[in-house]
Every structure is written in C-alpha cells, then in structure tokens.
Motif scaffolding. Structure first.
Motif, PDB file in Angstrom:
ATOM      1  N   GLU A   3      -3.569   4.539   1.733  1.00 14.18           N
ATOM      2  CA  GLU A   3      -4.613   3.903   0.802  1.00 14.18           C
ATOM      3  C   GLU A   3      -4.328   2.786   0.082  1.00 14.18           C
ATOM      4  N   ASN A   4      -4.922   1.842  -0.327  1.00 12.85           N
ATOM      5  CA  ASN A   4      -4.634   0.643  -1.245  1.00 12.85           C
ATOM      6  C   ASN A   4      -3.739  -0.193  -0.506  1.00 12.85           C
ATOM      7  N   THR A  39      -6.430   6.269   8.286  1.00 10.11           N
ATOM      8  CA  THR A  39      -5.250   6.993   8.996  1.00 10.11           C
ATOM      9  C   THR A  39      -4.695   6.177  10.182  1.00 10.11           C
ATOM     10  N   ASP A  70      -7.415  -3.214  -0.297  1.00  9.12           N
ATOM     11  CA  ASP A  70      -7.769  -1.768  -0.591  1.00  9.12           C
ATOM     12  C   ASP A  70      -8.303  -1.104   0.387  1.00  9.12           C
ATOM     13  N   LYS A 107      -1.466   9.208   6.672  1.00 12.77           N
ATOM     14  CA  LYS A 107      -2.879   8.611   5.815  1.00 12.77           C
ATOM     15  C   LYS A 107      -2.389   7.610   4.987  1.00 12.77           C
ATOM     16  N   LYS A 156      -8.412   1.737   3.179  1.00 17.87           N
ATOM     17  CA  LYS A 156      -8.011   3.441   3.164  1.00 17.87           C
ATOM     18  C   LYS A 156      -8.319   4.095   4.589  1.00 17.87           C
ATOM     19  N   ASN A 193      -0.052   8.336   1.850  1.00 17.37           N
ATOM     20  CA  ASN A 193      -0.259   9.313   1.187  1.00 17.37           C
ATOM     21  C   ASN A 193       0.813  10.589   1.552  1.00 17.37           C
ATOM     22  N   GLU A 245     -11.460   3.657   6.869  1.00 18.64           N
ATOM     23  CA  GLU A 245     -12.796   4.212   6.390  1.00 18.64           C
ATOM     24  C   GLU A 245     -13.407   3.034   5.204  1.00 18.64           C
ATOM     25  N   GLY A 258       0.904  -1.284   0.008  1.00 12.41           N
ATOM     26  CA  GLY A 258      -0.043  -0.109   0.032  1.00 12.41           C
ATOM     27  C   GLY A 258       0.841   1.459   0.171  1.00 12.41           C
TER      28      GLY A 258
END
Length: 327
Positions: free
Chosen positions: A77-78, A96, A92, A75, A94, A47, A109, A44
């Motif tokens: 994602e993926n 924090t 996948d 943060k 996503k 960000n 999330e 992953g």
C-alpha cells in the motif's frame, strides 16, 4: 540438490518498507522482473508477505528456476512507481504481488496518477524464462478529459499534440482502459513498445477546433493505438446536434487521408449556415444530411454527401414550382 536432498520452507514477514523487498526476493527468481521492480518502485510499504521454497534434487543445477521451486507473495500500500516513459508517477497504490519461476504479477486495486484515479490495474510477465520477457501493463483511469489528454501527451506518447488538441481547452469526463506491452530489455526502443487505449467520454467540449468549430455536450467512444485514433458518438457542433465518426492516421502511406470524418443529422437552413455548408433561400424545413469528408496532409479536402429533402419545402418562384413537405 544434486546429492538427492530436498528442502521445503515457508517464511512470513510484515510491515516492511518496499525498499527492503529485495532482501526477501530470491536473486535467481524472475531476474528481469526483479530488476524492473527494484528500479521502478520508489516508495511504499509491504503489509505482509510469504516466501515458499520447494527444493528438489537437481534444482540447484538448473539454468533457470523450476516453476514452483520458489515463490514470493506480498501485499502493498501507499506505493509510488514509475511504469512507462515520462508518464507521471503512480501514487498511493494498493494491491498484491506475486513472482515464481515462471511468471510475475502485480495487481493494483487503486492508485492515482496525473490527477486520475486508477483501478483494475495489472502488471504481468507471463514467461520469465524468455531471453527478453515482456511486461504487460493494464489499468482503468477515471477523471477529466483534460487530465487524460495530459497523460497521453507526455513523452513518448504525445498523442494530444498529434491530435492538435490542447488539454487545458478540453472539458468533460472520461473512463479509459489503457494497455502497454513493454519488452524488459535495456536496449528496447519506442517502436518495440505496444500501446492501446479505449475510452468512454461524456460531456465533451472543445473550443475552436480545426476549421473554427465548437463542440459541446459530446458523448463518444474513442480508441487509440500507435497508428490511429478513432472516435464516434454524438455532440453539438456550432449549436447543431450531429452524429459524428472521426478517424486520424498517425502513419500515412502515399495517397492516404490524414483524417476521415462522417457526419449525419437532420438540419434546417440556419443550421446548414452554422456549419459553413451551402444553403438556399428556396429551402425551408428539415433536411436529412449525411456526409463523408477526407482531409489530406497538404490541406486538400474531398467529400461526398447526401441530402434527404423529403421533409423540406422547395420553392422556385421563377418557374412557379413548389415541392411540398413529405412529397
């Protein structure tokens, strides 16, 4: 440090592979959580992230970090991650992350696992200073009943097997909130791991359930933990609408029933026959019915029931006796 000097610093970073997170996570902060994250998160992107450092006199001589001495927020994602036993990878994802000298937290999330869509996810260690910190995992999974049962049937859970249900034969949709409580230790065993789940199920269908019954159009709430599973709601069994409550024990003491079933409905003679219950040709009209049935490990069944014959017609031609409806 011990000579009275202090240091405050902030560092930001962006667009890192999750595998590079170890370079930004201070080695002495949240050691058990750091070990778990680096071992279980397998891919992953980060960000963005920030490191906060606030060194005060004496901090470097501490056996464990002072809360607020160092903090890492990021943060992601993926992300793909393992999280418990042989459960399928979380994919996948996503959300924090946060870690400091006192606690560790990941908020998810959205993610997927085993064909289910996850939300409201949280992985949290409340006190990293404990000798064996405890990781609390919580999420909501939405999808088909079949996929939810598959998820609950992998090791070490194997709940679908314990329920005598084949996941591919179950139809319907579910929303399930699951919780795990996992000690962060190399020596942890299954008995030390807590698990519970609560689900709302709609459109449930089960073919050829134990005793030769078919359930359709079920709407139920279900709860499950290491000791029991219980379910209550309404459905149609062999074509008969019923209110049902069912409980199964996974751990039995001497004399305990394995299953406890409560049934309530208003039925006619033909529906009694469909349920495999006794009926009489002298009976016509609707009968209020409630029953409690206990099923034991050796196959023994014990039960008690009540029939409300107020709305039924009873006739006994041999003695020229008739009970009219509503009498």
């Amino acid at each position: 440090s011990s000579d009275g000097t202090s240091l405050q610093a902030k560092v930001g970073f962006k667009d890192l592979s999750i595998n590079q997170l170890s370079a930004y996570w201070p080695v002495g902060v949240g050691v058990n959580a750091r070990t778990w994250v680096l071992a279980n998160i397998v891919g992953g992107t980060v960000n963005e992230g920030r490191i906060f450092v606030d060194l005060r006199p004496g901090d470097l001589e501490r056996l464990s970090p002072r809360p607020g001495m160092a903090r890492l927020d990021w943060k992601f994602e993926n992300v793909s991650s393992k999280y418990f036993g042989e459960l399928p990878l979380l994919r996948d994802a996503k959300g924090t992350g946060h870690v400091d000298g006192r606690q560790f937290e990941l908020t998810v999330e959205q993610a997927t696992t085993g064909g289910l869509h996850l939300s409201e996810g949280r992985l949290h260690v409340a006190d990293l200073s404990l000798e064996t910190p405890v990781l609390d995992v919580e999420f909501v999974a939405r999808g088909t009943v079949g996929n939810a049962l598959k998820l609950l049937d992998v090791r070490p859970l194997e709940f679908a097997r314990a329920l005598d249900i084949k996941p591919h034969e179950a139809q319907g949709n579910s929303a399930t909130r699951a919780q795990f409580r996992i000690p962060l230790s190399d020596k942890v065993n299954l008995d030390q791991i807590g698990f519970s789940a609560a689900a709302n199920i709609s459109g449930l269908s089960l073919s050829d359930a134990e005793g030769g019954y078919d359930l359709k159009d079920g709407t139920f709430t279900m709860s499950v933990d290491r000791k029991t599973v219980s379910m209550s709601g309404q459905g149609t069994v062999n074509g008969v609408p019923l209110a049902l409550a069912w409980k199964r024990r996974f751990q039995l003491s001497a004399g305990d029933p394995k299953d406890q079933l409560k049934i309530k409905s208003e039925v006619g003679p033909g529906q009694l026959r469909a349920l495999g219950l006794p009926f009489s040709t002298r009976l016509a009209g609707r009968v209020g019915m409630s029953a409690n049935v206990d099923l034991y490990q050796d196959g023994t069944r014990r039960g008690a029931g009540r029939l409300d014959l107020t709305g039924a017609v009873l006739s006994w031609p041999d003695v020229r006796w008739v009970k009219a409806a509503a009498v």
